[in-house]
Design an enzyme around this catalytic site. Structure first.
Site, mmCIF file in Angstrom:
data_model
loop_
_atom_site.group_PDB
_atom_site.id
_atom_site.type_symbol
_atom_site.label_atom_id
_atom_site.label_comp_id
_atom_site.label_asym_id
_atom_site.label_seq_id
_atom_site.Cartn_x
_atom_site.Cartn_y
_atom_site.Cartn_z
ATOM 1 N N ASP A 18 0.857 -1.170 0.000
ATOM 2 C CA ASP A 18 0.000 0.000 0.000
ATOM 3 C C ASP A 18 0.903 1.233 0.000
ATOM 4 O O ASP A 18 2.056 1.175 0.448
ATOM 5 C CB ASP A 18 -0.888 -0.040 1.243
ATOM 6 C CG ASP A 18 -1.713 1.221 1.412
ATOM 7 O OD1 ASP A 18 -2.360 1.649 0.451
ATOM 8 O OD2 ASP A 18 -1.696 1.783 2.530
ATOM 9 N N ASP A 20 -0.104 5.043 0.891
ATOM 10 C CA ASP A 20 -0.278 6.028 1.952
ATOM 11 C C ASP A 20 -0.186 5.403 3.341
ATOM 12 O O ASP A 20 -0.869 4.422 3.630
ATOM 13 C CB ASP A 20 -1.631 6.718 1.808
ATOM 14 C CG ASP A 20 -1.721 7.549 0.538
ATOM 15 O OD1 ASP A 20 -0.665 7.812 -0.059
ATOM 16 O OD2 ASP A 20 -2.841 7.928 0.147
#
Length: 272
Positions: A18, A20
């Site tokens: 991922d 963020d």
């Protein structure tokens, strides 16, 4: 990080990260919005709204099931609708250096560990493909999987062109990639901070919670998933030191390669 030095091998495998609050500290949304505003692609009031959203996301995290998925999708598609694809790709000159400066040192080490183990590495993010792919290439990763908008005559229509890479959409994307590349998801790794990524984490054999929100942490503890804590500090790509100056050429070359390769892949689409 010693527990990841001997990561499992033995078959077609990949590591999915991922973006963020996992690879980078905070959210990429405000960085993108600031760059768009500087190039007059976004009104000031929308910049303020994205700044507040990014700040909330950084300190609270996001949660699936509360309408966040639809809101994020609509924000991304609404932002690009009517924009020229070349203009969005041009934002990389401003966005990439800032995002690279936010990469967590521990995350960079993990990417290197997986790469040295012969494992493909990918960023998987709801952010636009035109941003995610060049960032991944600049980090020496295999590629990036982001949200792709449909383009007609070089202009975004405001419609999706492939899965929306959020929550279940990330699973759809990595499953498509697994079929294409012959990956065994049972031997793959996934890293995220957010409970919205529970579908992706549950789809691989080696899920890891990174600085997890409360819901993800409870789930990880219950299912005996590894939980790792990365520091909030980050380091910029090039420091103003003798060592930094000496490495400037290499860093600039990697950055430029990321833009060039990422632009090519964005134009033809990651999923073929």
């Amino acid at each position: 990080m010693s527990e990841y030095v001997s990561v499992a091998t033995g078959g077609p495998s990949a590591a999915f990260f991922d973006l963020d609050r996992t690879l980078i500290a905070g959210s990429s949304a405000f960085t993108l919005a600031t760059a768009a505003r500087s190039m007059k692609m976004m009104p000031a009031h929308e910049l303020v709204r994205d700044a507040l959203t990014a700040a909330t996301f950084k300190f609270v995290g996001d949660h699936s099931g509360d309408g966040t998925s639809d809101a994020v999708r609509d924000r991304i598609l609404g932002f690009v609708k009517g924009q020229r694809q070349d203009d969005l790709q041009a934002l990389n000159e401003r966005v990439l250096p800032r995002l690279l400066g936010k990469i967590r040192p521990e995350a960079r080490r993990l990417v290197d560990i997986h790469r040295h183990a012969g494992r493909a590495t990918f960023i998987v993010s709801a952010a636009p493909q035109e941003i995610v792919e060049p960032l991944a290439i600049s980090l020496g990763m295999t590629g990036g999987i982001g949200t792709r908008g449909k383009v007609a005559d070089g202009v975004y229509t405001g419609e999706l062109d492939g899965p929306f890479c959020y929550a279940q959409g990330k699973v759809d994307a990595i499953e498509h990639l697994a079929r294409w590349d012959g990956l065994d998801l049972r031997q793959c790794y996934a890293y995220s901070d957010s409970s919205s990524d529970l579908p992706m984490l549950g789809a691989v054999g080696h899920p890891v919670a990174v600085n997890p929100d409360s819901k993800l942490e409870r789930h990880a503890r219950l299912h005996a998933w590894p939980v790792v804590i990365f520091s909030q500090r980050t380091k910029t790509v090039i420091r103003r030191t003798v060592a930094g100056v000496a490495s400037a050429g290499l860093a600039a070359g990697t950055f430029a390669a990321g833009i060039e390769v990422g632009t090519r892949r964005a134009r033809r689409g990651w999923f073929r």
